[in-house]
Motif scaffolding. Structure first.
Motif, mmCIF file in Angstrom:
data_model
loop_
_atom_site.group_PDB
_atom_site.id
_atom_site.type_symbol
_atom_site.label_atom_id
_atom_site.label_comp_id
_atom_site.label_asym_id
_atom_site.label_seq_id
_atom_site.Cartn_x
_atom_site.Cartn_y
_atom_site.Cartn_z
ATOM 1 N N ASP A 134 0.769 -1.305 0.080
ATOM 2 C CA ASP A 134 0.116 0.105 0.010
ATOM 3 C C ASP A 134 1.021 1.257 0.106
ATOM 4 O OD1 ASP A 134 -1.822 2.117 0.454
ATOM 5 O OD2 ASP A 134 -2.973 0.724 1.845
ATOM 6 N N ALA A 135 1.011 2.048 -1.074
ATOM 7 C CA ALA A 135 1.831 3.156 -1.268
ATOM 8 C C ALA A 135 1.633 4.296 -0.187
ATOM 9 C CB ALA A 135 1.837 3.494 -2.624
ATOM 10 N N ARG A 136 0.148 4.346 0.237
ATOM 11 C CA ARG A 136 -0.196 5.516 0.992
ATOM 12 C C ARG A 136 0.409 4.831 2.583
ATOM 13 N NH1 ARG A 136 -6.222 4.362 0.174
ATOM 14 N NH2 ARG A 136 -5.259 2.415 0.734
ATOM 15 N N LEU A 137 0.786 4.091 2.873
ATOM 16 C CA LEU A 137 0.969 3.429 4.374
ATOM 17 C C LEU A 137 2.257 4.257 4.669
ATOM 18 C CD1 LEU A 137 -0.033 1.052 6.179
ATOM 19 C CD2 LEU A 137 2.296 0.034 5.499
ATOM 20 N N LEU A 138 3.339 4.233 4.044
ATOM 21 C CA LEU A 138 4.582 4.908 4.749
ATOM 22 C C LEU A 138 4.444 6.525 4.817
ATOM 23 C CD1 LEU A 138 7.399 4.903 5.570
ATOM 24 C CD2 LEU A 138 8.164 5.094 3.465
ATOM 25 N N ALA A 139 3.531 7.000 3.707
ATOM 26 C CA ALA A 139 3.376 8.578 3.740
ATOM 27 C C ALA A 139 2.552 8.930 4.872
ATOM 28 C CB ALA A 139 2.582 8.735 2.331
ATOM 29 N N ARG A 140 1.400 7.980 5.256
ATOM 30 C CA ARG A 140 0.687 8.251 6.689
ATOM 31 C C ARG A 140 1.227 8.200 7.762
ATOM 32 N NH1 ARG A 140 -4.746 5.065 4.461
ATOM 33 N NH2 ARG A 140 -5.435 6.491 3.078
ATOM 34 N N ALA A 141 2.359 7.061 7.810
ATOM 35 C CA ALA A 141 3.042 6.898 9.010
ATOM 36 C C ALA A 141 3.914 7.811 9.375
ATOM 37 C CB ALA A 141 3.740 5.427 8.861
ATOM 38 N N VAL A 142 4.469 8.461 8.579
ATOM 39 C CA VAL A 142 5.575 9.460 8.594
ATOM 40 C C VAL A 142 5.179 10.959 8.838
ATOM 41 C CG1 VAL A 142 7.216 7.993 7.710
ATOM 42 C CG2 VAL A 142 6.390 9.790 6.434
ATOM 43 N N ARG A 143 3.875 11.111 8.570
ATOM 44 C CA ARG A 143 3.137 12.558 8.370
ATOM 45 C C ARG A 143 3.438 13.415 9.505
ATOM 46 N NH1 ARG A 143 -2.647 12.050 6.767
ATOM 47 N NH2 ARG A 143 -1.465 11.079 4.860
ATOM 48 N N GLY A 144 3.589 12.738 10.948
ATOM 49 C CA GLY A 144 3.681 13.488 12.275
ATOM 50 C C GLY A 144 5.184 13.878 12.564
ATOM 51 N N LEU A 145 6.212 13.217 11.723
ATOM 52 C CA LEU A 145 7.453 13.472 11.915
ATOM 53 C C LEU A 145 8.327 14.511 11.281
ATOM 54 C CD1 LEU A 145 8.333 9.311 12.025
ATOM 55 C CD2 LEU A 145 7.703 10.967 13.772
ATOM 56 N N SER B 295 5.591 11.021 -1.094
ATOM 57 C CA SER B 295 4.559 10.923 -2.015
ATOM 58 C C SER B 295 5.029 10.130 -3.199
ATOM 59 C CB SER B 295 4.183 12.287 -2.347
ATOM 60 O OG SER B 295 5.176 13.112 -2.857
ATOM 61 N N GLY B 296 3.901 9.699 -4.203
ATOM 62 C CA GLY B 296 4.251 9.156 -5.301
ATOM 63 C C GLY B 296 4.068 7.545 -5.026
ATOM 64 N N GLY B 297 4.517 6.995 -5.985
ATOM 65 C CA GLY B 297 4.446 5.456 -6.149
ATOM 66 C C GLY B 297 3.252 5.103 -6.683
ATOM 67 N N GLY B 298 2.197 5.883 -6.723
ATOM 68 C CA GLY B 298 0.748 5.393 -7.324
ATOM 69 C C GLY B 298 0.228 4.439 -6.082
ATOM 70 N N PRO B 299 -1.082 3.851 -6.514
ATOM 71 C CA PRO B 299 -1.719 3.333 -5.428
ATOM 72 C C PRO B 299 -1.149 2.222 -4.805
ATOM 73 C CG PRO B 299 -2.750 2.873 -7.565
ATOM 74 C CD PRO B 299 -1.664 3.760 -7.783
ATOM 75 N N VAL B 300 -0.247 1.441 -5.488
ATOM 76 C CA VAL B 300 0.460 0.405 -4.933
ATOM 77 C C VAL B 300 2.085 0.375 -5.536
ATOM 78 C CG1 VAL B 300 -1.547 -1.312 -4.650
ATOM 79 C CG2 VAL B 300 -0.477 -1.109 -6.877
ATOM 80 N N LEU B 301 2.828 -0.119 -4.577
ATOM 81 C CA LEU B 301 4.017 -0.164 -4.803
ATOM 82 C C LEU B 301 4.593 -1.154 -6.073
ATOM 83 C CD1 LEU B 301 5.840 0.537 -1.424
ATOM 84 C CD2 LEU B 301 5.209 2.245 -3.207
ATOM 85 N N HIS B 302 5.276 -1.084 -6.969
ATOM 86 C CA HIS B 302 5.847 -1.940 -7.730
ATOM 87 C C HIS B 302 7.425 -1.698 -8.158
ATOM 88 C CE1 HIS B 302 5.601 0.593 -11.086
ATOM 89 N NE2 HIS B 302 4.609 0.972 -10.626
ATOM 90 N N VAL B 303 7.902 -2.741 -8.666
ATOM 91 C CA VAL B 303 9.312 -2.697 -9.257
ATOM 92 C C VAL B 303 9.330 -1.448 -10.024
ATOM 93 C CG1 VAL B 303 11.333 -3.635 -10.175
ATOM 94 C CG2 VAL B 303 9.995 -4.821 -8.573
#
Length: 271
Positions: free
Chosen positions: A23-34, A39-47
């Motif tokens: 889930d490409a949004r996961l990391l962005a949401r996790a570090v938002r308060g740090l 951003s980027g990567g689309g909806p899902v991460l892929h090579v």
């Protein structure tokens, strides 16, 4: 070369945790308060996907180099540091899935760079790892109850069958594997057989699961299986077109994001 590592045991199967990581949004949401933005990567991460990150005025670009059931890796390709890599490895255990996160980087050098490592770099990196681990654990639990869409990787005479979407507008013209939603009370294998009959007018025999589960929405996963033709000739019943792809064609097609995640697992099926 500074390196930090953190481990987390998640009470979920390995494939479910792998789906959470994609889930490409996961990391962005996790570090938002740090004070970190990603951003980027689309909806899902892929090579090959790119992520843009920033810490204050410093900006950089990370390229995803691995995204499968073993974990996710990304490396800095443009930014203020000589080297930066983020690696997450997944390991099955009797008590769940062990998530091993690590970050490694090279400082610009000299006393200032070493001081920045001690005062800023290590502390921030550790916060990022902890926040990401907590987010992965929460998302994995959410996905345990997710509904499933199956995809069929049908290989015949050394080529893979793909179909081109005609709707909705945002997906029209792009390509995907045949398949559809698993109905209540239906097994994944039964859904593969039914969907191929409805979409292609053919009978297939499902095989092994292929690649990672891929998150489509908050509560919907794509799960792909290999399949062989048992009877019939594929016809585009609901889609714009069908195409048999060779190994050299596979990376040239405009795949939907979720299906693009499966490409590393699809390549070994083709000679």
């Amino acid at each position: 070369m500074p390196e930090l590592r953190a481990t987390t045991l998640v009470d979920a199967p390995l494939r479910t945790v792998a789906a959470a990581l994609l889930d490409a949004r996961l990391l962005a949401r996790a570090v938002r308060g740090l004070g970190v933005r990603i951003s980027g990567g689309g909806p899902v991460l892929h090579v090959g996907a790119s992520l843009t990150g920033s810490v204050g005025p410093l900006r950089g670009t990370l390229a995803v180099t691995r995204a499968d059931t073993t974990g996710v890796s990304a490396a800095l390709v443009d930014g203020p540091l000589p080297r930066l890599s983020l690696v997450t490895d997944l390991r099955h255990t009797g008590g769940g899935t062990m998530v091993v996160d690590s970050v490694e980087w090279s400082s610009p050098g000299g006393p200032v760079g070493r001081l920045a490592d001690v005062l800023v770099g290590r502390g921030l990196a550790l916060k990022v790892l902890r926040a990401r681990a907590a987010a992965v654990s929460r998302r994995s639990v959410e996905l345990l109850g997710a509904r499933v869409v199956v995809g069929a990787a049908i290989v015949h005479d050394g080529r893979l069958l793909a179909q081109q979407r005609s709707y909705p507008p945002e997906a029209a013209g792009r390509w995907e594997l045949p398949g559809g939603r698993v109905e209540p009370g239906e097994t994944d294998e039964a859904a593969v057989i039914r969907e191929c009959a409805e979409e292609l007018g053919v009978a297939v025999t499902p095989g092994a699961q292929l690649g990672p589960d891929v998150p489509l929405t908050d509560d919907l996963l794509l799960r792909a299986y290999t399949a062989t033709l048992s009877a019939g000739t594929p016809t585009a019943v609901e889609h714009r077109a069908l195409r048999w792809l060779s190994a050299t064609d596979l990376d040239t097609v405009d795949w939907l994001p979720a299906d693009r995640v499966l490409l590393p697992a699809l390549h070994p099926l083709l000679p």
